[in-house]
Design an enzyme around this catalytic site. Structure first.
Site, PDB file in Angstrom:
ATOM      1  CG  ASN A   7      53.819   5.659  18.270  1.00 16.93           C
ATOM      2  OD1 ASN A   7      53.415   6.809  18.487  1.00 16.93           O
ATOM      3  ND2 ASN A   7      53.481   4.634  19.018  1.00 16.93           N
ATOM      4  NE  ARG A  78      49.167   4.200  18.718  1.00 17.20           N
ATOM      5  CZ  ARG A  78      49.365   3.843  19.976  1.00 17.20           C
ATOM      6  NH1 ARG A  78      50.585   3.737  20.442  1.00 17.20           N
ATOM      7  NH2 ARG A  78      48.342   3.581  20.742  1.00 17.20           N
ATOM      8  CG  HIS A 167      44.494   0.613  23.507  1.00 18.78           C
ATOM      9  ND1 HIS A 167      44.155   0.326  24.818  1.00 18.78           N
ATOM     10  CD2 HIS A 167      45.744   1.111  23.539  1.00 18.78           C
ATOM     11  CE1 HIS A 167      45.163   0.654  25.611  1.00 18.78           C
ATOM     12  NE2 HIS A 167      46.155   1.134  24.856  1.00 18.78           N
ATOM     13  CG  LEU A 196      44.380  -6.869  29.747  1.00 18.94           C
ATOM     14  CD1 LEU A 196      44.304  -8.089  30.650  1.00 18.94           C
ATOM     15  CD2 LEU A 196      43.432  -5.780  30.233  1.00 18.94           C
ATOM     16  CG  ASN A 198      53.205   0.092  30.609  1.00 15.64           C
ATOM     17  OD1 ASN A 198      53.134  -0.249  31.796  1.00 15.64           O
ATOM     18  ND2 ASN A 198      54.326   0.099  29.918  1.00 15.64           N
ATOM     19  N   GLY A 199      48.992   0.790  29.139  1.00 14.98           N
ATOM     20  CA  GLY A 199      47.629   1.306  29.052  1.00 14.98           C
ATOM     21  C   GLY A 199      46.733   0.109  28.809  1.00 14.98           C
ATOM     22  NE  ARG A 228      47.537   5.881  30.898  1.00 14.16           N
ATOM     23  CZ  ARG A 228      47.416   5.420  29.651  1.00 14.16           C
ATOM     24  NH1 ARG A 228      46.236   5.290  29.096  1.00 14.16           N
ATOM     25  NH2 ARG A 228      48.490   5.096  28.962  1.00 14.16           N
ATOM     26  CG  ASP A 268      57.005  -4.350  34.783  1.00 11.82           C
ATOM     27  OD1 ASP A 268      57.325  -3.910  33.675  1.00 11.82           O
ATOM     28  OD2 ASP A 268      56.967  -5.565  35.067  1.00 11.82           O
ATOM     29  CG  MET A 269      51.010  -7.824  35.299  1.00  8.70           C
ATOM     30  SD  MET A 269      49.993  -7.593  36.792  1.00  8.70           S
ATOM     31  CE  MET A 269      48.534  -6.795  36.113  1.00  8.70           C
ATOM     32  NE  ARG A 270      58.214  -9.084  32.924  1.00 10.62           N
ATOM     33  CZ  ARG A 270      58.779  -9.049  31.734  1.00 10.62           C
ATOM     34  NH1 ARG A 270      59.443 -10.091  31.293  1.00 10.62           N
ATOM     35  NH2 ARG A 270      58.712  -7.974  30.987  1.00 10.62           N
ATOM     36  N   GLY A 316      50.797  -6.832  26.355  1.00  7.47           N
ATOM     37  CA  GLY A 316      51.855  -7.330  27.250  1.00  7.47           C
ATOM     38  C   GLY A 316      51.358  -8.199  28.392  1.00  7.47           C
ATOM     39  CB  ILE A 317      49.134  -7.518  31.246  1.00 10.98           C
ATOM     40  CG1 ILE A 317      50.125  -6.491  31.827  1.00 10.98           C
ATOM     41  CG2 ILE A 317      48.433  -8.293  32.356  1.00 10.98           C
ATOM     42  CD1 ILE A 317      49.466  -5.308  32.506  1.00 10.98           C
ATOM     43  CD  GLU A 370      48.760  -0.846  19.413  1.00  6.02           C
ATOM     44  OE1 GLU A 370      49.606  -1.062  20.302  1.00  6.02           O
ATOM     45  OE2 GLU A 370      47.972   0.104  19.429  1.00  6.02           O
TER      46      GLU A 370
HETATM   47  P1  AMP Z   1      52.697  -3.399  26.719  1.00  5.61           P
HETATM   48  O1  AMP Z   1      52.308  -1.968  27.023  1.00  5.61           O
HETATM   49  O2  AMP Z   1      51.699  -4.105  25.835  1.00  5.61           O
HETATM   50  O3  AMP Z   1      54.108  -3.557  26.258  1.00  5.61           O
HETATM   51  O4  AMP Z   1      52.613  -4.201  28.128  1.00  5.61           O
HETATM   52  C1  AMP Z   1      53.441  -3.868  29.210  1.00  5.61           C
HETATM   53  C2  AMP Z   1      53.002  -4.668  30.431  1.00  5.61           C
HETATM   54  O5  AMP Z   1      53.091  -6.067  30.135  1.00  5.61           O
HETATM   55  C3  AMP Z   1      53.863  -4.430  31.669  1.00  5.61           C
HETATM   56  O6  AMP Z   1      53.023  -4.294  32.803  1.00  5.61           O
HETATM   57  C4  AMP Z   1      54.662  -5.726  31.767  1.00  5.61           C
HETATM   58  O7  AMP Z   1      55.005  -6.036  33.108  1.00  5.61           O
HETATM   59  C5  AMP Z   1      53.683  -6.737  31.250  1.00  5.61           C
HETATM   60  N1  AMP Z   1      54.382  -7.958  30.847  1.00  5.61           N
HETATM   61  C6  AMP Z   1      55.225  -8.134  29.809  1.00  5.61           C
HETATM   62  N2  AMP Z   1      55.729  -9.396  29.815  1.00  5.61           N
HETATM   63  C7  AMP Z   1      55.186 -10.026  30.896  1.00  5.61           C
HETATM   64  C8  AMP Z   1      55.296 -11.336  31.463  1.00  5.61           C
HETATM   65  N3  AMP Z   1      56.069 -12.273  30.919  1.00  5.61           N
HETATM   66  N4  AMP Z   1      54.576 -11.591  32.571  1.00  5.61           N
HETATM   67  C9  AMP Z   1      53.788 -10.661  33.127  1.00  5.61           C
HETATM   68  N5  AMP Z   1      53.645  -9.415  32.653  1.00  5.61           N
HETATM   69  C10 AMP Z   1      54.325  -9.100  31.557  1.00  5.61           C
END
Ligand code: AMP
Length: 384
Positions: A7, A78, A167, A196, A198-199, A228, A268-270, A316-317, A370
């Protein structure tokens, strides 16, 4: 079969060596700061590799240090944008490389970097089969009424302005896994896939094919993402331009300062979930906006899919945040779709059902991969 999955970004190169049949990662890494100076002090001394060719030397050295002698069967890239031409993975030759390059205007940050990665491999290993796997390809089945924007026709004919969707590799992989979970041939799977990360994007699947998707001409449209904005009234941009904002300012605001970051100050969702649970009103509102937006899309795509047989969360989310899934689930009650609170909170890396027994349709969590999808596609092309 061992496949090197690449990538390639403008200043980074992410790689994995994959055993296709075993579906596992033998080694992986990330080379960063390709072609970057030292941050402006003095003479701009290079601190990363000078270019993608040098980065590839580092990858080669790291792989050999990690795994010793090994025989790579192929490299899978990719590639972000396949335009209207590419509807499936292809074996790369000079003509294909130039075709990817011709799509640069549609993905100015990504396709040029993908081509740098391809050329670096061609130079180092001229006989290595290389395969391009496109982020847009899975969405080439969108019907015209879904990919058209209601703007003058010449914007499409002269500038290629239409919905492409992204995606795709993940949406396709998850579609196949979800169909298998429901014991359906993929051609009989109708559903909604919410990727779901980051994108973030959501896709309507009918008969195993993409029939609508929330990302559009670029990966900006649709859902609320890490940084975004997703959907907004395009006149806001006209308003800002008239107020003196430059195109760069507007681009940065939409792509890097918006989404969860714009609403809650954190992308960051967490962290946003933690802040919300600690009583931060802005974080709670960010979650409310993002989950409501997704739920509206799921409702609409239930229709686009011709009646979904399942709703699927991934990335991730989607895979990890039971809190976010629960917020989306509250809205889906209007469609008779019910999560099981206990199942939703189970922590697992495995694909699973999280809906209640009396839910109108099942809700699934299906981990995406992916790189495995790219490795499998690459192996399939190389085997002919
Ligand atoms: P990705 O781009 O697929 O790696 O997803 C990244 C997103 O997933 C970020 O917003 C992270 O905060 C969220 N994420 C990863 N692990 C967790 C978790 N255990 N609980 C909540 N959100 C998470």
């Amino acid at each position: 079969m061992l496949v090197l999955v690449i990538n390639s970004g403008s200043s980074s190169l992410k790689y994995q060596v994959r055993d296709v049949e075993a579906a596992n990662v033998l080694t992986e890494g990330l080379i960063e700061k390709i072609g970057m100076g030292n941050g402006g002090e003095g003479d701009g001394e290079i601190i990363g590799p000078r270019d993608h060719a040098e980065a590839l030397e580092q990858v080669d050295a790291a792989i050999h240090q990690e795994l010793g002698e090994l025989e790579l069967a192929a490299v899978g890239h990719r590639v972000v944008h396949g335009g209207e031409r590419f509807s499936e993975p292809v074996l790369i030759d000079n003509e294909i490389t130039r075709a990817i390059e011709r799509l640069n205007p549609l993905a100015p940050l990504h396709n040029p970097a993908n081509v740098l990665g391809i050329r670096a491999i061609s130079k180092k290993w001229p006989d290595m089969p290389q395969v391009a796997v496109f982020d847009t390809a899975f969405h080439r089945t969108l019907p015209e009424h879904a990919w058209r924007y209601a703007v003058p026709d010449e914007l499409y004919t002269n500038h290629g302005i239409r919905r492409y969707g992204f995606h795709g590799t993940s949406h396709e992989f998850v579609t196949q896994r979800a169909a298998a979970m429901l014991d359906l041939p993929v051609e009989e799977f109708d559903g909604v896939i919410a990727h779901l990360g980051n994108g973030a994007s959501v896709t309507a699947i009918q008969g195993g094919k993409s029939v609508d998707t929330s990302m559009g001409f670029t990966p900006l449209e649709g859902l609320v993402m890490g940084t975004r904005s997703g959907d907004l009234d395009p006149s806001i941009l006209v308003f800002l331009a008239r107020a003196g904002w430059s195109t760069e300012d507007i681009d940065s605001m939409l792509n890097r300062q918006s989404g969860l970051k714009g609403l809650a100050g954190n992308n960051d969702m967490r962290s946003v979930v933690e802040a919300s649970e600690a009583g931060d009103a802005k974080a709670s509102m960010a979650l409310a906006v993002a989950s409501y937006r997704l739920a509206k899309y799921i409702g609409g795509y239930h229709v686009a899919a011709g009646g979904a047989k399942a709703i699927v969360f991934t990335a991730g989310i989607g895979e990890n945040s039971h809190q976010f899934r629960a917020l989306v689930g509250e809205h889906l009650a209007a469609l008779g779709i019910q999560l099981d609170a206990g199942l939703n909170q189970v922590r697992s890396k495995l694909a699973r059902v999280i809906s209640a027994a009396d839910s109108a349709i099942p809700v699934l969590v299906v981990p995406t991969d992916e790189e495995q999808a790219i490795a499998e596609a690459t192996a399939a092309v190389v085997r002919g």
